[in-house]
Design a protein around this motif. Structure first.
Motif, PDB file in Angstrom:
ATOM      1  N   SER A 196       0.348   1.322  -3.867  1.00 11.31           N
ATOM      2  CA  SER A 196      -0.848   1.923  -4.452  1.00 11.31           C
ATOM      3  C   SER A 196      -0.501   3.075  -5.388  1.00 11.31           C
ATOM      4  O   SER A 196      -1.190   3.300  -6.394  1.00 11.31           O
ATOM      5  CB  SER A 196      -1.785   2.396  -3.344  1.00 11.31           C
ATOM      6  OG  SER A 196      -1.098   3.249  -2.430  1.00 11.31           O
TER       7      SER A 196
ATOM      8  N   TYR B 159      -1.571   3.160  -9.191  1.00 10.92           N
ATOM      9  CA  TYR B 159      -2.692   4.077  -9.445  1.00 10.92           C
ATOM     10  C   TYR B 159      -2.316   5.553  -9.460  1.00 10.92           C
ATOM     11  O   TYR B 159      -3.153   6.391  -9.787  1.00 10.92           O
ATOM     12  CB  TYR B 159      -3.786   3.845  -8.399  1.00 10.92           C
ATOM     13  CG  TYR B 159      -4.310   2.440  -8.398  1.00 10.92           C
ATOM     14  CD1 TYR B 159      -4.985   1.929  -9.503  1.00 10.92           C
ATOM     15  CD2 TYR B 159      -4.153   1.599  -7.293  1.00 10.92           C
ATOM     16  CE1 TYR B 159      -5.481   0.635  -9.511  1.00 10.92           C
ATOM     17  CE2 TYR B 159      -4.650   0.306  -7.288  1.00 10.92           C
ATOM     18  CZ  TYR B 159      -5.310  -0.166  -8.397  1.00 10.92           C
ATOM     19  OH  TYR B 159      -5.803  -1.450  -8.398  1.00 10.92           O
TER      20      TYR B 159
ATOM     21  N   TYR C 189      -5.444   7.088  -6.785  1.00 10.45           N
ATOM     22  CA  TYR C 189      -5.756   6.181  -5.676  1.00 10.45           C
ATOM     23  C   TYR C 189      -6.757   6.760  -4.678  1.00 10.45           C
ATOM     24  O   TYR C 189      -7.700   6.052  -4.279  1.00 10.45           O
ATOM     25  CB  TYR C 189      -4.478   5.745  -4.959  1.00 10.45           C
ATOM     26  CG  TYR C 189      -4.711   4.628  -3.969  1.00 10.45           C
ATOM     27  CD1 TYR C 189      -5.224   3.402  -4.381  1.00 10.45           C
ATOM     28  CD2 TYR C 189      -4.446   4.799  -2.609  1.00 10.45           C
ATOM     29  CE1 TYR C 189      -5.455   2.373  -3.482  1.00 10.45           C
ATOM     30  CE2 TYR C 189      -4.668   3.775  -1.700  1.00 10.45           C
ATOM     31  CZ  TYR C 189      -5.175   2.565  -2.137  1.00 10.45           C
ATOM     32  OH  TYR C 189      -5.407   1.547  -1.247  1.00 10.45           O
TER      33      TYR C 189
ATOM     34  N   ILE D  54      -7.696  -2.421  -3.020  1.00 14.21           N
ATOM     35  CA  ILE D  54      -7.810  -1.023  -2.619  1.00 14.21           C
ATOM     36  C   ILE D  54      -8.379  -0.954  -1.211  1.00 14.21           C
ATOM     37  O   ILE D  54      -9.331  -1.658  -0.862  1.00 14.21           O
ATOM     38  CB  ILE D  54      -8.702  -0.269  -3.629  1.00 14.21           C
ATOM     39  CG1 ILE D  54      -7.977  -0.188  -4.976  1.00 14.21           C
ATOM     40  CG2 ILE D  54      -9.074   1.118  -3.122  1.00 14.21           C
ATOM     41  CD1 ILE D  54      -8.873   0.166  -6.140  1.00 14.21           C
TER      42      ILE D  54
END
Length: 516
Positions: A483, A487, A491, A513
């Protein structure tokens, strides 16, 4: 077009004919058409049924039915996901939004609306023919808008204009509440919009996370005009393409090192938004030696200045090595190019291929050690796979003028998007190809645990090029979660959006997500 005395076109590109949205079972040819349109033939699904939808209301009904039936659902538009997020054996329902293709000017929102089922090519055509404008969408015209824009979306015009998501004003999404009720919501970039975080999540959060996108609205961030011909960037007056190549027989290890050093240095020096090369996008394709050639190709919007750009770029790449050969240069209209860009690049055999693509974003050029790794994997007979390639696409420019948290697309300091890629036709070749491409990528990023950990040299990876290997602790030994690679610091905010808008985790896949 676009002159104040001319009427503003408001027609849509297709009529408003709607299909009947029914549950289509495996005995219907339409079922196979949806299931088999997947780009990556490595994956396959066998859902209980598929549903073709032609309106937001039909999407709401289809989603609510699947939730009530407790069937795992996914959505598809163009079918070009690189991983098996849609073509997943656990999926029981595929909702196909591809019949939704309207492109029109929404006077109330003063933005150009594009339905999620329109393809990139259809969108390019409508924008150009109606208003002479463009959004910097992706490279392949058959990609569906639905899953494309939500992942950020970059293409040939990205260095000059940025990401497609940078022009997103609003999005319509079908979401599911805690009680299992589906409904549509429109979220905009307006600071006063209570749904603004849902808009933000769709500027790079990736598809299949929050709901079903049914429509996007676009306009330039600073646009205040009510004329659609002035709300988005003007389409290029012309496109100049070029292609040149080196024979692998002329490239030894020192020459290879010099070529990639030259290329990386050029990218470091010419990736600012104010660079005279910002209107030039190039792709260096380093196929395995048995392919015979190393190819560089590119796209310029510089008009009469394109030849100078091309000369300068090729001279920089070829400094100190044998000059490239077979230069091909062509000039054409924007639309002619956009609807059939670089045809041999996207050519595929009948029936398609199975593939694995491992993406990374670089903030600096490859080191000499990494160039040595690439030379080994691309020339050694111990790693003999026909479809193997290292691709290096120029990046940066306008993309890097946006703050990392202004959109969900956090990678705003990269100069290159690279990919280790392999493809195969025979299923028996899968294991050998996967072993090669995974080892290649791992060794390139050996100093950071086998993955491009965001930092001084790397900027993670691009979610529109998903790679489930990044979530595999045997392949990602960095201690940095997948993640963060996709991101970065965005995130936690994406997790909060997920918790609010998809509390039941209806929309999920291997890299979805997780609610915070």
């Amino acid at each position: 077009m676009g002159l104040s005395e001319e009427p503003v076109p408001t027609r849509q590109t297709t009529d408003d004919t709607r299909i009947e949205s029914i549950k289509i079972g495996s005995g219907d040819p339409r079922y196979r058409a949806v299931v088999d349109k997947r780009f990556n033939k490595r994956f396959s699904a066998s859902p209980d049924y598929v549903r073709l939808v032609s309106s937001t209301e039909q999407v709401v009904s289809a989603v609510e039915d699947a939730v009530r039936e407790k069937r795992r659902l996914v959505v598809t538009s163009g079918g070009h996901c690189l991983e098996g997020f849609v073509s997943d054996p656990e999926v029981r329902v595929i909702i196909d939004v591809s019949p939704m293709k309207r492109v029109y000017f929404d006077a109330e929102r003063s933005a150009v609306a594009v339905d999620a089922g329109a393809t990139v090519g259809e969108t390019f055509r409508a924008l150009f023919e109606m208003w002479g404008v463009v959004i910097p969408l992706g490279e392949y015209p058959e990609i569906g808008m639905g899953g494309h824009v939500v992942g950020g979306a970059f293409g040939f015009l990205c260095r000059q204009l940025g990401l497609a998501a940078d022009y997103l004003y609003a999005v319509e999404v079908v979401t599911v509440d805690q009680g299992g009720r589906a409904s549509s919501v429109v979220a905009t970039q307006e600071v006063s919009d209570p749904n603004r975080d849902l808009w933000w999540a769709h500027t790079g959060g990736g598809g299949g996370n929050f709901g079903v996108v049914t429509r996007y609205w676009f306009r330039s961030p600073a646009a205040s005009d009510h004329d659609p011909a002035r709300l988005l960037p003007r389409a290029p007056e012309s496109i100049t393409t070029f292609k040149a190549e080196w024979n692998w027989s002329d490239i030894d290890q020192p020459s290879f090192l010099r070529l990639l050093r030259n290329h990386g240095t050029w990218c470091e020096q010419n990736s600012d938004a104010d660079s005279s090369y910002a209107s030039l996008y190039t792709l260096l394709e380093i196929h395995r030696k048995q392919f015979g050639k190393i190819i560089v190709r590119g796209v310029s919007t510089a008009g009469l200045g394109a030849d100078g750009q091309i000369d300068g770029h090729l001279a920089a790449l070829g400094e100190g090595i044998r000059a490239s050969r077979g230069r091909e240069v062509a000039r054409m209209s924007w639309l002619e190019f956009a609807l059939n860009p670089l045809p041999d690049l996207f050519a595929a055999p009948p029936g398609g291929v199975s593939a694995k693509v491992k993406d990374a974003l670089l903030r600096k050029r490859f080191t000499d050690r990494q160039i040595g790794v690439a030379y080994d994997y691309l020339t050694s007979t111990d790693h003999d796979v026909m479809g193997g390639m290292l691709g290096l696409a120029t990046y940066g420019g306008r993309i890097n003028t946006i703050a990392p948290d202004a959109t969900a697309s956090a990678q705003r300091g990269s100069i290159l998007d690279i990919a280790c890629t392999t493809g195969w036709l025979d299923p028996r070749e899968e294991a050998r190809n996967l072993k090669w491409v995974r080892a290649f990528y791992r060794d390139l990023f050996a100093e950071t645990g086998g993955v491009p950990v965001p930092g001084e040299s790397y900027d993670g990876a691009f979610i529109n090029h998903p790679d489930t290997d990044l979530a595999d602790l045997a392949l990602n030994t960095s201690g940095v979660p997948w993640s963060t690679l996709y991101y970065k610091a965005n995130y936690p905010r994406l997790q909060r959006v997920k918790a609010r808008w998809d509390p039941r985790d209806v929309f999920r896949h291997a890299l979805s997500i997780h609610a915070g």
